[in-house]
Design an enzyme around this catalytic site. Sequence first.
Site, short mmCIF file in Angstrom:
data_model
loop_
_atom_site.label_atom_id
_atom_site.label_comp_id
_atom_site.label_asym_id
_atom_site.label_seq_id
_atom_site.Cartn_x
_atom_site.Cartn_y
_atom_site.Cartn_z
N ASP A 197 23.89 -0.34 33.42
CA ASP A 197 22.92 -0.24 34.51
C ASP A 197 22.00 0.96 34.36
O ASP A 197 21.01 1.08 35.07
CB ASP A 197 23.65 -0.11 35.86
N ASP A 221 24.14 -4.66 41.17
CA ASP A 221 25.00 -5.06 40.07
C ASP A 221 26.26 -5.66 40.71
O ASP A 221 26.57 -5.39 41.86
CB ASP A 221 25.34 -3.82 39.24
N CYS A 255 30.57 21.72 45.51
CA CYS A 255 30.22 22.79 46.44
C CYS A 255 30.85 24.08 45.99
O CYS A 255 31.61 24.13 45.02
CB CYS A 255 30.65 22.44 47.86
N CYS A 306 34.58 24.32 45.35
CA CYS A 306 35.05 23.85 44.04
C CYS A 306 35.02 25.02 43.05
O CYS A 306 35.97 25.24 42.30
CB CYS A 306 34.16 22.75 43.50
#
Lengths: 826, 54
Positions: A701, A511, A106, A109
């Site tokens: 993944d 997973d 945001c 930051c």
Amino acid sequence: MDRHQDGACWHCGQPIPAGVDLRAHIGGEARAMCCHGCHTVASLIDQAGLGRYYEFRDALPERPELKDTVAEDYVAWDRPAVLSHYAKPDCDGLYRLSLVLENVHCTACAWLIHRFVGSLKGVAEIRVDVTDGRAHLRYNPERTPLSEIAARLASLGYRPHLDSPLAGTARNQTERRQMLKYIVVAGLGMMQVMSYALAKYIGAWQGMDADTERFFLLISMVVAVPVCLYSGQLFYKSAWRTLIQGRMGMDVPVSAAMLLALFSSVFITLFGSGPVYFDSVVMFIFFLLLGRYAVLVARQNAGQLHSALARSLPVQARRLTGQGPEMVSLIELEAGDRVQVGSGETIPADGRIVGGSVMVDESLLSGESVPRRRVIDDRVLAGSLVREGQMTLEIEELGQSTALSGIVRMLDQARTYKPRMALMADRLAAWFVAFVLTGAGVAGLVWWQIDPAMALPVVLAVLVVSCPCALALGTPVALAAAARGFARLGVLISRPDALEILPRISHVVLDKTGTLTLPEMRIGQIMSSQGQDEDRLRLLAGRLERASRHPVASAFAGYDDGGEVEAADAVTAAGVAGVIDGVPYRLGKPSFAAELSGNSLTEPGPGQWVALASEAGLLAWFRIDSPLREGATALIEGLREAGMEIWLASGDRAENVDRVASKLGIDNVLSDCAPADKLALVQRLQAEGARVAMIGDGINDAPVLAGADVSMALAEGADIARTQADLVVTGKGLGRISAAFALAPRVRRVVRQNLALSFTYNATALPFAAAGFVPPWLAAIGMSASSLVVVMNGYRLGRAELVRGEREKSASSAKAGSEPAALPTA
Amino acid sequence: MNIIYVLIPLSVILMVLAIAFFFWAVKNDQFDDLDTPALDVLDEDDEKDRGGEG
């Protein structure tokens, strides 16, 4: 502030574990913290006088790692090769350089980074782009080396990565700027032309003389023609592209209406008499452009593949030269170079071990949870992590030719499976467009027979009124607002259309390692054999395991009091040995621990057990669990109640996967699978008509995340998985995933309302327009009003109250479901 | 009413100038970061201790 709830960490907003009592002084007040990582970062922020970050922010950060970052971690970035490869020289000895930052969520930051890094001596400017997480830096490497800037960023939790100059940021910027120019030209033009049109309407009442009227017409034309040709080129070009490909796109009738109205108005102005539509056309272009801009920004926010690859590799490597080891950046490495990799470091390139032996954690690449032992002449892969030992590696494959890059490429291919929805929308649009064009043509022909003067206005009204604007805007606007709402929940959305599909999900593939279970292990059970005090046993084990970097050691880390251990030694693939208070101990595999006393030991039950023994014999058995994430049980129950079919697919061994599956009551299990197997599973389910959501965390993944209808990744997981995921879930628990599933139907409802609204509008307005009751200006207003209504409806989804309700619900259900969370794995 | 023959073309010229100015601003990065400048106002402390010159 609403996000600072009781019992939640002031910094990251996650629940504070029982027994943790940490406080940091922020702005003079003691605030509760959940871990040392948060404590460090929060104190750092406060000491720099930047405590107002907590007031500004509107998204919660991820929990920072507890790791002191020093400039040495990035020392290779100060090398001339890095400067010449990544940076561009500016005036006055300054250089321009872009860094990709993790965890930028945001504006606060950006502000924090701007203040904290901008105060360094050699930093002339640092600008953080919140949308793509890039920091644009202008600095003087003589005064402040890049390594110091990088260390500062990392200490706040914004881990920096060098931005490849190949990345498409420049293209994105040009695209955005071009769009802004179109919009402003159209907007200013619209104001001008409408004021002339208004003057004409008023003049019609009060009697304007013919010369003045003609003057207004001409000036409208002078303004409108260049504005339409300039701002509308986006639509003309796209319509042209679809036409020469023999397809029908939304832009075809839009462009037809614009150009038809524009040129007929020019014709009327110059040669004839009758109504002109300059004001309608410009307004139409302006509102359409606004919608397109929103879509463009959303699309650009999706992650960039290229930087994702860099994120999974180390920052630097220790190259062996004739003069000894030196730290170099990855771009300086070449095939045939020898590099040294020690424990805790990531392997920089594919290669062969020429010296030493190591335990390598390949879980990011393969999903296998237990580190493998690799010795001389074994091949190791870039991106895997050395857990234990040290080795010298001869580089064989670098950069694009590594196995890691192969996975990235596979994921690129998997992405092509995705736009099924988009294809369907395109086909629908083609039908709609064909319908509108025929309708307009028929209406025009009919009116030509009745009253030729009415033919043109009717055709225009039909084209404008049926503009699928609200239809096109309704969904993206609702999704964008929902994305804001989800961000408040701690779920970040990188591909908004995923929200539309989420409520229609029929299958969920999960997973195991790192997703359902925590990456760290812990002690599940202690069986002491001689009535020993358990606390004392844990303490002994904690001290001994200090020497080890095996994942099992993480289970004992919390019990280490720092007491002295003599002759501590970690024996690879066996355990640890050491002398405490003069007594030699061994902890590890039964056969290894038994060597001290000479009695053989057998494991007391199923699961993963390690033995602690002295010369007197066995002291205790520890069962090592890989605990389920908080909220895992609740998530699975919730999904099952919602009627979804749940699959567990893991690269781990069958016994481990089965144990987790039976614990959670998951029937469909696939173990020992490579990334390609997971992708095959998802594609098989999709071929059977299922809509599949994939929840994962690792690099292995990533391809399957890209291939699933909706993908969710945990923010803790590999960066590459995060950039591929549609939804990124922050925090340690899985409760936020439940919340996302719970909120999704509401999103879908609003999207449907919007679609219904715009369809109703189009369906009712069309006959009126065809019947000649709607003049083009009214058509343009009706089109805009319908767009406005769907936009307002969509914005409801971003409202705070709505989200807060979901968050409380998910928090309480996560608490209820998390208790018996530990389970053994081998 | 003849004054409109002067004023309206003038307004068109002004519009062209406004567009030219906007294009200049876009070219000079003024519209690339629309989020952080909003927070700069909230900084009370002055910027004199910021060492970056250039």
